[in-house]
Write a protein that holds these residues in place. Sequence first.
Motif, PDB file in Angstrom:
ATOM      1  N   THR A 315      32.254  50.292  34.681  1.00  0.00           N
ATOM      2  CA  THR A 315      32.071  50.256  36.131  1.00  0.00           C
ATOM      3  C   THR A 315      33.356  49.836  36.821  1.00  0.00           C
ATOM      4  O   THR A 315      34.179  49.116  36.243  1.00  0.00           O
ATOM      5  N   TYR A 316      33.534  50.290  38.065  1.00  0.00           N
ATOM      6  CA  TYR A 316      34.645  49.849  38.909  1.00  0.00           C
ATOM      7  C   TYR A 316      34.186  48.709  39.812  1.00  0.00           C
ATOM      8  O   TYR A 316      34.956  48.194  40.621  1.00  0.00           O
ATOM      9  N   ASN A 317      32.924  48.317  39.692  1.00  0.00           N
ATOM     10  CA  ASN A 317      32.369  47.237  40.504  1.00  0.00           C
ATOM     11  C   ASN A 317      32.491  45.892  39.807  1.00  0.00           C
ATOM     12  O   ASN A 317      32.704  45.819  38.586  1.00  0.00           O
ATOM     13  N   LYS A 318      32.309  44.842  40.571  1.00  0.00           N
ATOM     14  CA  LYS A 318      32.193  43.503  40.007  1.00  0.00           C
ATOM     15  C   LYS A 318      30.717  43.244  39.737  1.00  0.00           C
ATOM     16  O   LYS A 318      29.902  43.180  40.651  1.00  0.00           O
ATOM     17  N   ARG A 319      30.386  43.106  38.466  1.00  0.00           N
ATOM     18  CA  ARG A 319      29.004  42.817  38.120  1.00  0.00           C
ATOM     19  C   ARG A 319      28.686  41.358  38.439  1.00  0.00           C
ATOM     20  O   ARG A 319      29.579  40.512  38.518  1.00  0.00           O
ATOM     21  N   LYS A 320      27.410  41.089  38.607  1.00  0.00           N
ATOM     22  CA  LYS A 320      26.966  39.719  38.829  1.00  0.00           C
ATOM     23  C   LYS A 320      27.402  38.853  37.652  1.00  0.00           C
ATOM     24  O   LYS A 320      27.293  39.253  36.490  1.00  0.00           O
ATOM     25  N   LEU A 321      27.925  37.654  37.949  1.00  0.00           N
ATOM     26  CA  LEU A 321      28.436  36.769  36.901  1.00  0.00           C
ATOM     27  C   LEU A 321      27.274  36.101  36.167  1.00  0.00           C
ATOM     28  O   LEU A 321      26.965  34.921  36.366  1.00  0.00           O
ATOM     29  N   ASP A 322      26.646  36.882  35.309  1.00  0.00           N
ATOM     30  CA  ASP A 322      25.501  36.434  34.531  1.00  0.00           C
ATOM     31  C   ASP A 322      25.858  36.590  33.055  1.00  0.00           C
ATOM     32  O   ASP A 322      26.132  37.691  32.582  1.00  0.00           O
ATOM     33  N   ALA A 323      25.852  35.498  32.307  1.00  0.00           N
ATOM     34  CA  ALA A 323      26.276  35.524  30.903  1.00  0.00           C
ATOM     35  C   ALA A 323      25.417  36.470  30.067  1.00  0.00           C
ATOM     36  O   ALA A 323      25.923  37.165  29.187  1.00  0.00           O
ATOM     37  N   CYS A 324      24.106  36.501  30.346  1.00  0.00           N
ATOM     38  CA  CYS A 324      23.230  37.406  29.592  1.00  0.00           C
ATOM     39  C   CYS A 324      23.545  38.864  29.901  1.00  0.00           C
ATOM     40  O   CYS A 324      23.483  39.728  29.023  1.00  0.00           O
ATOM     41  N   LEU A 325      23.897  39.144  31.149  1.00  0.00           N
ATOM     42  CA  LEU A 325      24.290  40.505  31.518  1.00  0.00           C
ATOM     43  C   LEU A 325      25.571  40.910  30.804  1.00  0.00           C
ATOM     44  O   LEU A 325      25.678  42.008  30.254  1.00  0.00           O
ATOM     45  N   TYR A 326      26.545  40.005  30.785  1.00  0.00           N
ATOM     46  CA  TYR A 326      27.835  40.325  30.180  1.00  0.00           C
ATOM     47  C   TYR A 326      27.734  40.475  28.654  1.00  0.00           C
ATOM     48  O   TYR A 326      28.563  41.131  28.034  1.00  0.00           O
ATOM     49  N   LYS A 327      26.686  39.873  28.058  1.00  0.00           N
ATOM     50  CA  LYS A 327      26.456  40.027  26.619  1.00  0.00           C
ATOM     51  C   LYS A 327      25.618  41.263  26.303  1.00  0.00           C
ATOM     52  O   LYS A 327      25.624  41.756  25.171  1.00  0.00           O
TER      53      LYS A 327
END
Length: 389
Positions: A315-327
């Motif tokens: 993505t070119y967006n900034k994803r929500k800073l959620d550790a579970c999302l980033y994993k």
Amino acid sequence: MGWERLLYEVRPTHIHHHYHPLCFGSSGGNMYHRKCCFVCSIALLPILFVLYGQVYHEAQNSESETHTVAIPGWSYNTSRDLRRYVLPDNVTAIIPQLDLCSSPELFLLVIVCSAVANFKARAAIRETWASAPSMTNSSSSIKVAFLLGDPDNSTLQELVEEESLQYSDIIQEGFVDSYNNLTLKSVMMLKWVTTNCHSVWYIMKTDDDMFVNINNLVSLLKVRNMSNLLVGALICGARPISDTQNKWYAPHYMYQGTLYPNYLSGTGYIMSRDVVLRLYHAALKTPLFHLEDVYLTGLCAHAAGIRPRHHPAFTYNKRKLDACLYKDKTVITSHRVNSSELRKVWSEMNSPQLDCSGFTATTALAAQKSGAKTGKQRVMSIKRSSKCF
């Protein structure tokens, strides 16, 4: 004087001031001749208007082109022949970092295009996603390196050389490091890989404000051996921006089309080695365009017969800073993540207390959409089409 000058001098409103003796003699002539000449004059008016209009628009276009605001460093008369700057037959690296590709089985090389002064961003990357388990468990087959230009500043250069000696992950090429030279930076990346990395399978290009989930990327690539691969966040139906105040302004003299070819966001994309070679050779024959992602993954890819493809994990967006999302396995990249945010989310991702049992792909998608609403995005400016072919 010439035909063009005569056309410029035509003014339809002046017709009635030039009397023809057949129509208007000294005594006025007879009624038949007057009617005849009046009809002829009316009939000539559309022709004169067409001639005048054509020349007027040519003059306006010429004047508009002359007064187009130039891109700093790439004015109307500046050569855009990449060979003049990349020098394909010469060594141009200030710091070549040849040991990066010494492994005979280099699976993945991630090259982070970084501004020279961004020491903190590079440090944060080394301490976070560049130290992922895939990296530490396969240190000889996966590498992360930083590509810089020339700062033209002796103090900065000394710091870069010290950084290189400490970490052995700096590639520095001899071009002026500036925003409008990002295309040169990306083509120099292709040159360096083509020259020095003969055994690498895949190359990722990304930026120093990105989070990259290396584990997910490796899992994606190890599904099967792939060639002709150019994958990332696909942008379709983008239009050149004529607003001279916009960061992505594109003057007509640099690009004449009404739409860009489909291209991948330069924030992060992956390519197989065969694509690196083909893009590099295409770039040496394609006039430079200052927006590097449009140029390399759009114009050069089109010239090389390579189709850029979309994958939702990029993505070119900034994803929500959620550790579970980033994993989550659905995520490979997130944009506009600064150093402190990167360290924070990385620490949470690796915390033994992190519980992602209630986290699903549905919640991941919702979080991604939430993150996409933050900040002014380039694709919003260029009115991205949702329909890609």
